[in-house]
Design an enzyme around this catalytic site. Structure first.
Site, PDB file in Angstrom:
ATOM      1  N   HIS A  27       0.866  -1.202   0.000  1.00 33.89           N
ATOM      2  CA  HIS A  27       0.000   0.000   0.000  1.00 33.89           C
ATOM      3  C   HIS A  27       0.892   1.237   0.000  1.00 33.89           C
ATOM      4  O   HIS A  27       0.774   2.080   0.890  1.00 33.89           O
ATOM      5  CB  HIS A  27      -0.883   0.069   1.258  1.00 33.89           C
TER       6      HIS A  27
ATOM      7  N   HIS B  82     -12.891  -7.841  -5.446  1.00 37.50           N
ATOM      8  CA  HIS B  82     -12.350  -6.586  -4.906  1.00 37.50           C
ATOM      9  C   HIS B  82     -11.598  -5.868  -6.017  1.00 37.50           C
ATOM     10  O   HIS B  82     -10.869  -6.491  -6.777  1.00 37.50           O
ATOM     11  CB  HIS B  82     -11.425  -6.942  -3.734  1.00 37.50           C
TER      12      HIS B  82
ATOM     13  N   GLU C  35      -9.193  -3.613  -5.807  1.00 42.73           N
ATOM     14  CA  GLU C  35      -7.815  -3.163  -5.550  1.00 42.73           C
ATOM     15  C   GLU C  35      -6.816  -3.881  -6.457  1.00 42.73           C
ATOM     16  O   GLU C  35      -6.942  -5.073  -6.740  1.00 42.73           O
ATOM     17  CB  GLU C  35      -7.468  -3.390  -4.070  1.00 42.73           C
TER      18      GLU C  35
ATOM     19  N   ASP D  50      -3.900  -5.135  -6.377  1.00 37.74           N
ATOM     20  CA  ASP D  50      -3.148  -6.367  -6.074  1.00 37.74           C
ATOM     21  C   ASP D  50      -3.990  -7.611  -6.381  1.00 37.74           C
ATOM     22  O   ASP D  50      -3.450  -8.723  -6.412  1.00 37.74           O
ATOM     23  CB  ASP D  50      -2.618  -6.386  -4.625  1.00 37.74           C
TER      24      ASP D  50
ATOM     25  N   HIS E  46     -12.576  -4.669   2.663  1.00 35.99           N
ATOM     26  CA  HIS E  46     -12.264  -3.432   3.361  1.00 35.99           C
ATOM     27  C   HIS E  46     -12.465  -2.185   2.492  1.00 35.99           C
ATOM     28  O   HIS E  46     -12.098  -1.087   2.935  1.00 35.99           O
ATOM     29  CB  HIS E  46     -10.827  -3.496   3.899  1.00 35.99           C
TER      30      HIS E  46
ATOM     31  N   ASP F 206      -9.861 -10.169   0.811  1.00 38.49           N
ATOM     32  CA  ASP F 206      -8.872  -9.680   1.781  1.00 38.49           C
ATOM     33  C   ASP F 206      -9.180 -10.053   3.233  1.00 38.49           C
ATOM     34  O   ASP F 206      -8.271 -10.059   4.074  1.00 38.49           O
ATOM     35  CB  ASP F 206      -8.715  -8.161   1.658  1.00 38.49           C
TER      36      ASP F 206
ATOM     37  N   TYR G 132      -2.163  -7.936  10.060  1.00 35.75           N
ATOM     38  CA  TYR G 132      -3.035  -7.571   8.929  1.00 35.75           C
ATOM     39  C   TYR G 132      -4.312  -6.911   9.437  1.00 35.75           C
ATOM     40  O   TYR G 132      -4.727  -5.848   8.962  1.00 35.75           O
ATOM     41  CB  TYR G 132      -3.366  -8.842   8.136  1.00 35.75           C
TER      42      TYR G 132
ATOM     43  N   HIS H 228      -4.765 -13.243   0.311  1.00 33.58           N
ATOM     44  CA  HIS H 228      -3.346 -13.130   0.676  1.00 33.58           C
ATOM     45  C   HIS H 228      -3.004 -14.230   1.668  1.00 33.58           C
ATOM     46  O   HIS H 228      -3.742 -14.448   2.639  1.00 33.58           O
ATOM     47  CB  HIS H 228      -3.039 -11.797   1.376  1.00 33.58           C
TER      48      HIS H 228
END
Lengths: 403, 53
Positions: A24, A80, A82, A84, A146, A165, A193, A226
């Site tokens: 991030h 998600h 994001e 990644d 999130h 996540d 995390y 992850h």
């Protein structure tokens, strides 16, 4: 590295990012690297759940090719937006331009604003199901776990939850399952995390876990996006999330400080002695020498915080200011704190620390302790007593005003 | 008093509960929230809220 079959006909086609050390941007240190987990389901409709970070797209495509040509993929589930997890989408969509992408409405909008791809996108909501043939997938929107676009995917025939996540860890390993790795490291990374990413979202997480429990769906495997997959005891991590989301704390104090010429550090060390002698555990961190991600992780179940800084330009020092600004965003509940520090003439650090604590909703339980230049023995005794008094407040559970 | 939903994250502001963590007492109607009040979950401002049907 070949794909890994996690259940009959379901493959991990993710990648291990062994060397990533900050995440991030620079908000999270990943001393153990991470993984980006994508899952390929072989059924009448060949389905990929999530992808990987863009620079690893080729590695993911290679893994998929071990099982089926990427061109055969029918459905892609985007839990998600994001990057990644979605970064490999453009490369993948060039290989299978006819594939349909499924996700929430906000995911659709977010993917477009990231990649500007003209892909066929089907929006899904909580309760929607998608038949793959022998299996089906159902979707549970999970806004703010999130990001607003986040969702969980569940496969009832496999009792498999794919929550993206949630329940993840930044932990690069050659193993894929919880029963194959050192569980103390696994939980350390899961804690870190949660603390650094999910802490401010505790109330949302608690409600979502309740909602999922009420669905009464059997879960025998949780495969996050992850790190390690939970199969030995998937409820271990759910129970941990319930504890963290409930702001459960232990009788512990974290002393976090920044010092110019060692005076504030002397104060901190003497306070720590007072806390220990009062029978309360303590951890002590020079904010510039320690890793912020690790400090925040330690603070997750810690009841009391003492923040110290020398005064510089009538303010606290910049390392401390940055740390407290990060902490403010975590919206810590059910904590108590106090401020201390050394000064030369006008002072100001402790007032500024208290200001941020007030904005953070963290209760200040005792007046600050400031010492001019170097503390003498009497002043060090006051530091010791400051620590003892704070330890007593922690033992009382901060009943004097914390929430 | 009407409930209002955050269009960003789906948090629902319930005037019966208020938002005590942000210093808003129970019984505060949405219209009476301070202009700088933001969604306690995602930080969106008041303009991102819609009345619950």
């Amino acid at each position: 590295m070949k794909p890994y079959e996690i259940k009959k006909g379901i493959y991990w086609v993710g990648v291990v990012d062994w060397n990533v050390r900050t995440f991030h941007g620079h908000t999270y240190t990943t001393k153990r690297g991470t993984t980006y987990n994508a899952y390929l389901i072989i059924d009448d409709k060949i389905t990929l759940v999530d992808t990987v970070y863009g620079p690893f797209a080729d590695e993911m495509l290679e893994k998929i090719a071990h099982i089926v040509p990427a061109e055969k993929i029918d459905y892609i589930i985007a839990n998600h937006v994001e990057t990644d997890h979605s970064g490999a989408l453009p490369a993948l969509m060039r290989r299978c331009p006819g594939a349909k992408v499924f996700g929430t409405e906000k995911c659709r909008d977010g993917l477009y604003k990231n990649y500007y791809g003209k892909w066929e996108f089907k929006t899904v909501k909580t309760g929607d199901t998608l038949s793959l043939g022998r299996r089906s997938l159902s979707f549970i929107e999970a806004p703010m776990i999130h990001w607003p676009d986040s969702m969980f995917t569940y496969c009832p025939q496999e009792k498999l939850l794919l929550p993206n996540d949630a329940f993840g860890q930044h932990y690069a390993t050659s193993e894929r399952f919880d029963d194959e790795v050192d569980n103390s490291i696994l939980m350390e990374e899961a804690t870190k995390y949660y603390a650094n990413i999910l802490w401010p979202l505790g109330s949302v997480i608690a409600r979502k876990i309740e909602e999922v429990k009420k669905l009464n769906i059997p879960i025998d495997m949780i495969a996050p996006s992850h790190g390690i997959i939970w199969r030995k005891d998937p409820f271990k991590i759910i129970d941990a999330y319930v504890q963290w989301a409930g702001n459960t704390t232990k009788e512990k104090v974290a002393v976090v400080y920044e010092t110019m010429w060692g005076a504030t550090e002397k104060m901190a060390r003497r306070m720590a002695e007072g806390i220990i002698d009062a029978g309360v555990g303590v951890t002590l961190f020079d904010v510039n020498l320690s890793d912020r991600t690790e400090i925040i992780s330690e603070m997750l179940d810690t009841k009391g915080f003492l923040f110290g800084s020398s005064t510089h330009d009538n303010d606290m020092l910049p390392g401390m200011a940055g740390f407290l600004e990060f902490l403010k965003g975590l919206k810590a509940k059910n904590r108590i704190a106090s401020a201390f520090g050394s000064y030369g003439w006008g002072g100001g650090a402790t007032q500024e620390i208290e200001k941020v604590l007030l904005e953070s909703g963290i209760a200040v339980t005792q007046p600050p302790l400031s010492v001019k230049y170097m503390p003498d023995e009497n002043e060090l005794t006051r530091c010791y007593e400051f620590g003892t008094a704070f330890a007593q407040a922690v033992k009382k559970g901060g009943s004097d005003g914390s929430r | 008093m009407d409930k209002y939903r955050c269009e960003v994250c789906n948090y629902v502001y319930d005037p019966a509960l208020g938002d005590p963590d942000s210093g808003v007492p129970a019984g505060t109607p949405f219209e009476k929230l301070p202009d700088d009040w933001v969604c306690p979950v995602c930080g969106a401002d008041k303009s991102q809220f819609v009345k619950e049907g």
